[in-house]
Design an enzyme around this catalytic site. Structure first.
Site, PDB file in Angstrom:
ATOM      1  N   ALA A   1       5.621   7.443   3.385  1.00  0.00           N
ATOM      2  CA  ALA A   1       7.080   7.339   3.341  1.00  0.00           C
ATOM      3  C   ALA A   1       7.727   7.810   4.635  1.00  0.00           C
ATOM      4  CB  ALA A   1       7.624   8.152   2.160  1.00  0.00           C
ATOM      5  N   LYS A   2       6.980   8.541   5.460  1.00  0.00           N
ATOM      6  CA  LYS A   2       7.440   9.009   6.774  1.00  0.00           C
ATOM      7  C   LYS A   2       8.808   9.665   6.693  1.00  0.00           C
ATOM      8  CE  LYS A   2       4.690   5.597   9.311  1.00  0.00           C
ATOM      9  NZ  LYS A   2       4.189   4.772   8.166  1.00  0.00           N
ATOM     10  N   ARG A   3       8.964  10.555   5.737  1.00  0.00           N
ATOM     11  CA  ARG A   3      10.249  11.226   5.561  1.00  0.00           C
ATOM     12  C   ARG A   3      10.450  12.280   6.638  1.00  0.00           C
ATOM     13  NH1 ARG A   3      10.952   7.166   2.513  1.00  0.00           N
ATOM     14  NH2 ARG A   3      11.616   7.417   0.350  1.00  0.00           N
TER      15      ARG A   3
END
Length: 286
Positions: A105-107
């Protein structure tokens, strides 16, 4: 999100569980990326129904034999609530079958917002509870502290973007940091500190592209795993891993998506492709 009350057994850290999975199942992470083109290749509609058929077939084929499955959240979120419902089922079913789930999700955010992202993916009470999460440190590494805390509390892991395979990444990752080195080196140093004293493998990994060529200028021995996208469709091969990662090659978790997924929808094709990749990686790094 409320915490459960009462005594609880300390969770097994993600790094320990990942090390065990790699020993038992082999060094491979398969991405679940239901891109419209892949849905079409499988003869599926580009809708929530096609998404579900694609993702759950992949889980059924691979979750009982591949160490890590990595759903790309964006390809599910584009279908709104129906897509997120599919992602919930995929995450739960993959973990139930024995795979570790790395939510891609590369938050990246700050404060309470980052804490909310961490609760979404790293808290056991969440329907999207995953074993690990990809995160971005480019609001400052310290902005990840809520996710680091949540991961430690619940035995989860993080994979932090450090040296990514996209050419645009150089603009930020190779920029000079305040201490004199570049930003990527500073991220790797912080991860090394997170993993200190956590044998056999720390729970805090770096994302380092397998297509970047010789990285000997970087100290990649961070005490944790190195997630290496770029094998297959992006041009890298398992044989490239020692040349890219050097002495750290045995800590590499190669990530492959299209190279496996294009062998579907037959489950035998998915399984055979994954098995061949595991053997190729083992031969290259051992």
């Amino acid at each position: 999100m409320t915490e459960s009350s009462g005594p609880a057994t300390a969770p097994v850290p993600f790094g320990v569980r990942l090390h065990r999975a790699l020993e038992e199942r082999g060094p491979l992470c398969v991405g679940i990326d239901p891109h419209p083109a892949l849905l079409a290749e499988w003869g599926l509609n580009d809708d929530a129904g096609g998404l579900e058929r694609f993702a759950r077939t992949t889980v059924e084929a691979l979750a009982d034999r591949v160490a890590v499955l990595k759903p790309q959240a964006a390809f599910f979120e584009r279908f709104g609530s129906r897509g997120v419902a599919v992602l919930e089922r995929v995450t739960s079913e993959a973990r139930a079958a024995g795979a570790l789930v790395l939510m891609d999700a590369k938050r990246g955010d700050i404060g309470h917002t980052m804490e909310a992202y961490a609760d979404t993916f790293l808290h056991p009470a969440s329907s999207l509870f995953s074993d690990a999460l990809t995160v971005s440190p480019y609001l400052g590494y310290g902005s990840l502290d809520p996710a680091v805390r949540r991961a430690r509390e619940h035995g989860g892991g993080l994979f932090v973007l450090a040296l990514t395979s996209n050419p645009e990444g150089r603009e930020v990752q190779r920029a000079r940091a305040a201490g004199g080195g570049d930003v990527a080196s500073a991220v790797l140093d912080r991860l090394r500190a997170e993993n200190a004293g956590e044998p056999p493998l720390g729970s805090f990994g770096a994302v380092v592209g397998a297509t970047l060529g010789d990285l000997s200028e970087y100290d990649l021995a961070i005490g944790g795993p190195l997630l290496a996208p770029g094998i297959g469709a992006q041009g890298a091969t398992p044989a490239d891993l020692p040349g890219v990662f050097g002495a750290a090659a045995r800590a590499v978790l190669p990530s492959v998506s299209r190279g496996v997924l294009r062998q579907g929808p037959e489950m035998s094709g998915l399984r055979d492709s994954a098995a061949r990749l595991v053997e190729s990686v083992r031969a290259a790094v051992n």
